[in-house]
Design a protein around this motif. Structure first.
Motif, short mmCIF file in Angstrom:
data_model
loop_
_atom_site.label_atom_id
_atom_site.label_comp_id
_atom_site.label_asym_id
_atom_site.label_seq_id
_atom_site.Cartn_x
_atom_site.Cartn_y
_atom_site.Cartn_z
N ILE A 172 -45.14 38.98 -5.81
CA ILE A 172 -46.46 38.41 -5.53
C ILE A 172 -46.61 38.25 -4.02
O ILE A 172 -45.69 37.81 -3.33
N LEU A 173 -47.76 38.65 -3.50
CA LEU A 173 -48.09 38.43 -2.09
C LEU A 173 -49.29 37.48 -2.05
O LEU A 173 -50.37 37.82 -2.54
N ALA A 174 -49.10 36.29 -1.48
CA ALA A 174 -50.17 35.30 -1.42
C ALA A 174 -50.19 34.67 -0.03
O ALA A 174 -49.14 34.47 0.59
N THR A 175 -51.39 34.34 0.43
CA THR A 175 -51.52 33.72 1.74
C THR A 175 -52.85 32.99 1.83
O THR A 175 -53.75 33.21 1.00
N PRO A 239 -49.84 32.39 6.59
CA PRO A 239 -48.61 31.86 6.02
C PRO A 239 -48.29 32.56 4.70
O PRO A 239 -49.17 32.80 3.89
N ASN A 240 -47.04 32.88 4.54
CA ASN A 240 -46.60 33.56 3.32
C ASN A 240 -46.35 32.51 2.24
O ASN A 240 -45.39 31.75 2.31
N ARG A 241 -47.25 32.44 1.27
CA ARG A 241 -47.11 31.47 0.17
C ARG A 241 -46.16 32.07 -0.88
O ARG A 241 -46.58 32.83 -1.74
N ALA A 262 -44.32 28.46 -7.46
CA ALA A 262 -45.05 28.56 -6.20
C ALA A 262 -44.52 27.49 -5.24
O ALA A 262 -44.70 26.30 -5.48
N ALA A 263 -43.89 27.94 -4.16
CA ALA A 263 -43.30 27.01 -3.18
C ALA A 263 -44.25 26.86 -1.99
O ALA A 263 -44.68 27.85 -1.41
N ASP A 264 -44.57 25.61 -1.64
CA ASP A 264 -45.46 25.41 -0.50
C ASP A 264 -44.71 25.19 0.80
O ASP A 264 -45.27 25.36 1.89
N PRO A 266 -40.43 25.53 2.62
CA PRO A 266 -40.94 26.10 3.87
C PRO A 266 -41.62 27.42 3.61
O PRO A 266 -41.49 28.00 2.52
N TYR A 267 -42.34 27.93 4.60
CA TYR A 267 -43.05 29.19 4.40
C TYR A 267 -42.93 30.05 5.65
O TYR A 267 -42.79 29.56 6.77
N GLY A 268 -42.97 31.36 5.43
CA GLY A 268 -43.04 32.27 6.56
C GLY A 268 -44.44 32.22 7.15
O GLY A 268 -45.42 32.11 6.42
N LEU A 269 -44.53 32.29 8.46
CA LEU A 269 -45.83 32.28 9.13
C LEU A 269 -45.96 33.55 9.95
O LEU A 269 -45.23 33.76 10.92
N ILE A 270 -46.90 34.39 9.56
CA ILE A 270 -47.10 35.68 10.20
C ILE A 270 -48.39 35.60 11.02
O ILE A 270 -49.46 35.27 10.48
#
Length: 287
Positions: A172-175, A239-241, A262-264, A266-270
């Motif tokens: 899944i790709l969510a942002t 942010p990569n959700r 679904a983890a809120d 930490p998240y990757g931030l692009i």
């Protein structure tokens, strides 16, 4: 050592203004949050407390309300330009005005009934040095939440002694997209331009088979520039959700990418910028 006053500005933050246009029994609603910052010949107020050059922030707030009544509120870029130009043109000590606006959308549910529409917020950031001076308009949006349930991969990345993430060819790709785009001038058809840019962002997100969120970000910005000639630069923060497939084997069940956590945090931030490198720079536009 010489101690001097550096760059400074002041203004009224977050004036909430709601304007109702009464078209017979049918009403039209505009709901804005307006922040103003002014700069110019302001040294004395800092150095000696002399307020002779200062337009009170309360006056700035009142101007927002008065302009809503006098001019109405159409596109937020247009309203921001009206305010910014007014402050510089009307006060000799003010050399530059910055106006930032958020617009909250409402859906019509009757001639004069509305329901707040989602969490996406339209934005505009206007700078003006007054008549004959430099001006810039940056439009955009925040909290545009999007998700692709497949068509996203992530593999071939660096692995070190702390890497536990497994490669995947189906995730899944969510942002939640924050996008801002700089216009070449200050005379665009703001509403149509916004709708085109937003549509291009969504088309590229949906249409890109993603090997990384960075790749998707670039394709989104590129599509906006290719389709919207009035725009010369796009800045995106995404942010990569993360969604992680839940291990259901303890319960005797498989999980073929159907159930996710679904983890809120930490998240990757692009974050990244896509631009027409032939367009003139506008360093003030973004700040």
């Amino acid at each position: 050592m010489a101690i001097v006053l550096g760059p400074n500005r002041y203004g009224k933050a977050e004036t909430r203004v709601v304007h109702v246009t009464r078209d017979g029994e049918t009403h039209h609603l505009k709901d804005l949050n307006v922040s103003i910052s002014l700069s110019g010949e302001m040294d004395e107020v800092h150095l000696t407390g002399d307020n002779a050059a200062v337009l009170p922030t309360d006056s700035q707030k009142n101007t927002v309300f008065a302009f809503a009544r006098k001019h109405g509120i159409g596109e937020i870029e247009e309203f921001g330009l009206l305010l910014a130009r007014h402050f510089v043109a009307s006060q000799p000590t003010i050399r530059h005005a910055r106006v930032e606006i958020e617009e909250y959308a409402w859906e019509r549910h009757g001639p004069h009934s509305f329901v707040r529409s989602g969490q996406e917020v339209r934005t505009a950031l206007v700078h003006s040095d007054g008549p004959g001076g430099q001006e810039s308009v940056v439009s955009g949006l925040t909290d545009l939440v999007v998700l692709n349930s497949t068509g996203s991969e992530f593999h071939g990345f660096i692995r070190d002694e702390y890497t536990t993430l497994e490669p995947t060819d189906d995730r899944i790709l969510a942002t939640a997209v924050t996008a801002r785009w700089r216009h070449r001038g200050t005379d665009a058809a703001w509403g149509r331009s916004y709708e085109r840019a937003r549509r291009c962002l969504l088309e590229a997100f949906a249409g890109t088979h993603s090997l990384s969120l960075q790749q998707t970000l670039y394709q989104m910005g590129r599509h906006v520039l290719a389709e919207c000639g009035e725009i010369c630069e796009v800045r995106l923060s995404m942010p990569n959700r993360h969604h992680f497939a839940v291990d259901l084997t303890p319960f005797g069940m498989d999980n073929d990418n159907e159930v996710f956590f679904a983890a809120d945090r930490p998240y990757g931030l692009i974050e990244g910028t896509v631009l027409d490198d032939a367009a003139p720079a506008a360093p003030r536009a973004w700040s």
